[in-house]
Design a protein around this motif. Structure first.
Motif, PDB file in Angstrom:
ATOM      1  N   LYS A 111       0.693  -1.179   0.082  1.00 38.67           N
ATOM      2  CA  LYS A 111       0.163  -0.008  -0.098  1.00 38.67           C
ATOM      3  C   LYS A 111       0.914   1.377  -0.108  1.00 38.67           C
ATOM      4  CE  LYS A 111      -4.023  -2.095   2.301  1.00 38.67           C
ATOM      5  NZ  LYS A 111      -4.908  -2.128   3.437  1.00 38.67           N
ATOM      6  N   ASN A 157      -3.140  -8.821   4.064  1.00 38.62           N
ATOM      7  CA  ASN A 157      -4.034  -7.795   3.411  1.00 38.62           C
ATOM      8  C   ASN A 157      -3.829  -6.422   3.889  1.00 38.62           C
ATOM      9  OD1 ASN A 157      -4.826  -9.718   1.278  1.00 38.62           O
ATOM     10  ND2 ASN A 157      -6.591 -10.162   2.345  1.00 38.62           N
ATOM     11  N   PRO A 198      -5.097  -7.556  -2.400  1.00 35.44           N
ATOM     12  CA  PRO A 198      -5.597  -8.124  -1.539  1.00 35.44           C
ATOM     13  C   PRO A 198      -5.370  -9.611  -1.854  1.00 35.44           C
ATOM     14  CG  PRO A 198      -7.120  -6.533  -1.440  1.00 35.44           C
ATOM     15  CD  PRO A 198      -6.363  -6.281  -2.914  1.00 35.44           C
ATOM     16  N   SER A 238      -7.013 -13.579  -1.679  1.00 37.07           N
ATOM     17  CA  SER A 238      -8.606 -14.065  -1.487  1.00 37.07           C
ATOM     18  C   SER A 238      -8.179 -15.523  -0.810  1.00 37.07           C
ATOM     19  CB  SER A 238      -9.425 -13.765  -2.242  1.00 37.07           C
ATOM     20  OG  SER A 238      -9.184 -14.498  -3.369  1.00 37.07           O
TER      21      SER A 238
END
Length: 487
Positions: free
Chosen positions: A138, A297, A303, A305
């Motif tokens: 991020k 995440n 992200p 899954s």
């Protein structure tokens, strides 16, 4: 058993501690046998986070001696087995709500200087906005400390320790649990599940998370240790970052989460610390899976899954029970319980990085007239000729590049995969011929080697613990995706 009329030492447990003890003792000239109820390393020792590390987070608990000991062993293991263990860079991002920068820098300074560094680099501060790994994170994460530890193929390490023990005269018996035991006239009589009888002057119980059960139920020891059992769960996912750097993520509860590269296509995420009551049949829970995904995440730009998960596994860590301490605070150092009623010792604690030091300390204590020898010894496949570069892994990579050029009639990916699994022994396989490629992605020469020299008895032994080919199910297409580390 004609060669072993009576054993000096019988080791119960074929994990990293048990095989390390058997190897050390056999190398001192002792008559040794090892009993393992399943396959070598089929318990905790193949379900670790694969780290060769000093334990950076243990510094916060004042475990300086433990960390220093592990750092010394880290360098030794990286030199002893450069084909299956290598330096690994870790990025420790500066995170909102995490430990302050000065505290991290102080801890990393200690980590760099508690023991001499020969195989890994020192810590640096990197800008994630320009670092190759930063693209997966991020944008709010802008800086990270880059420090070094190591990675090891844990299951292969166990197999190589057992093989080295056998070469030095130890009897290695897999899938042969001890069924009954009696102590009389100064020695133990042990009957296995196959009806085999062994006689030994001394027993070492290195059964890992089953050590309490073995001490209590098989040995009948009134002073059996009490263990705290903790499950560590892991996920294997699609590769999350382009660089070969691992990530060390600070968690709100004070623990850390690792995201490690596992070959060019996969990442390994771990681990949890979930109290359990039984060591049997560990399996990741839905809560642990959610915890690991959420932890990853929290920093990943894209992200993960559940659909990104390729494999799940869990292992049970046996910790010394310390009243009033949490699982995170409980020491990872080892303890030896020398039982009062008979010459038997139960080993508890320890970690994969310090198996050699544990074995040396125990065998020296039990047989003080013998000489330690493992500090500078290499493991099978680890005797790589000097090629010029400093550092064991860099030297290995130079040798591997030469091997690729020498065997140009083979796909370079095949040569590298073999080198990363078998080290110097890959050269003999290539010279003699690999044979046909099976549907599992293994060559006939590999199967013969694993059966004859590494105690592999079943397909699962070969695919999941000796080679990790089980991570993929695409037959020969697996070759491009199972190189443990790019060379």
């Amino acid at each position: 058993m004609a060669a072993f009329p009576i054993l000096d030492l019988l080791v119960i447990g074929g994990g990293v501690n048990g095989t390390g003890i058997a190897r050390d003792a056999a190398g001192r000239g002792l008559k040794v046998a090892l009993l393992e109820s399943g396959d070598l390393g089929s318990g905790t020792s193949s379900a670790s986070t694969k780290l060769v590390h000093g334990g950076l987070r243990y510094l916060q608990f004042g475990e300086f001696a433990l960390v220093r000991k592990a750092l010394v062993e880290r360098d030794r293991l990286l030199r002893a087995a450069p084909h299956i263990a290598w330096p690994q860079a870790f990025l420790l991002p500066l995170m909102p709500g995490g430990r302050p920068r000065w505290m991290l820098r102080m801890g990393l300074f200690l980590y760099d200087h508690l023991a001499p560094r020969h195989e890994v680099e020192g810590t640096s501060l990197v800008d994630l906005r320009s670092h190759p790994a930063g693209g997966a994170l991020k944008p709010s994460l802008q800086r990270a400390y880059r420090y070094w530890d190591g990675w090891v193929d844990d299951a292969r390490l166990v197999a190589l320790l057992a093989r080295d023990a056998a070469v030095r005269g130890a009897l290695i018996l897999t899938r042969e649990a001890a069924a009954a035991l009696a102590f009389r006239d100064g020695s133990f009589a042990v009957t296995t599940v196959t009806g085999r009888q062994l006689f030994a002057r001394r027993i070492v119980n290195a059964a890992g998370p089953w050590a309490e059960r073995v001490a209590r139920d098989l040995l009948g020891a009134a002073d059996a240790p009490r263990l705290r059992l903790v499950q560590g769960a892991h996920l294997v996912t699609r590769r999350v970052n382009a660089s070969d750097d691992a990530l060390t993520l600070q968690r709100p509860e004070g623990r850390v989460l690792f995201i490690l590269p596992w070959g060019p296509q996969l990442s390994l995420i771990g681990t949890t610390e979930t109290p359990v009551t039984s060591p049997d049949a560990p399996a990741i829970t839905a809560g642990e899976e959610a915890e690991l995904l959420a932890g990853a995440n929290a920093v990943l730009k894209t992200p993960l899954s559940p659909a990104d998960i390729r494999h799940r596994f869990a292992g049970i860590r046996p910790l010394v029970l310390e009243e009033g301490k949490s699982d995170s605070e409980t020491t990872r150092d080892w303890r030896f319980i020398h039982h009062q009623a008979f010459p038997a010792t139960t080993v508890v604690g320890g970690k994969i990085t310090t198996f050699r030091a544990l074995a040396e300390a125990l065998v020296s204590a039990l047989y003080p007239g013998t000489s330690p020898w493992t500090a500078s010894a290499v493991l099978p496949g680890g005797a790589i000729p000097p090629m010029g570069p400093t550092g064991a892994r860099a030297n290995f990579e130079a040798w591997c590049a030469l091997l690729v050029r020498r065997f140009q009639d083979h796909d370079p990916r095949i040569v590298r995969r073999l080198a990363n699994l078998y080290g110097s022994e890959a050269e003999g396989m290539l010279e003699s011929g690999l044979g046909a490629l099976t549907e599992d992605g293994l060559f006939e020469a590999e199967i013969a080697h694993l059966s004859a020299h590494e105690f592999a008895r079943t397909r699962d032994d070969m695919l999941w613990r000796r080679t990790r080919m089980g991570l993929e199910q695409n037959g020969p297409a697996i070759l491009a995706r199972t190189i443990p580390h790019p060379v």
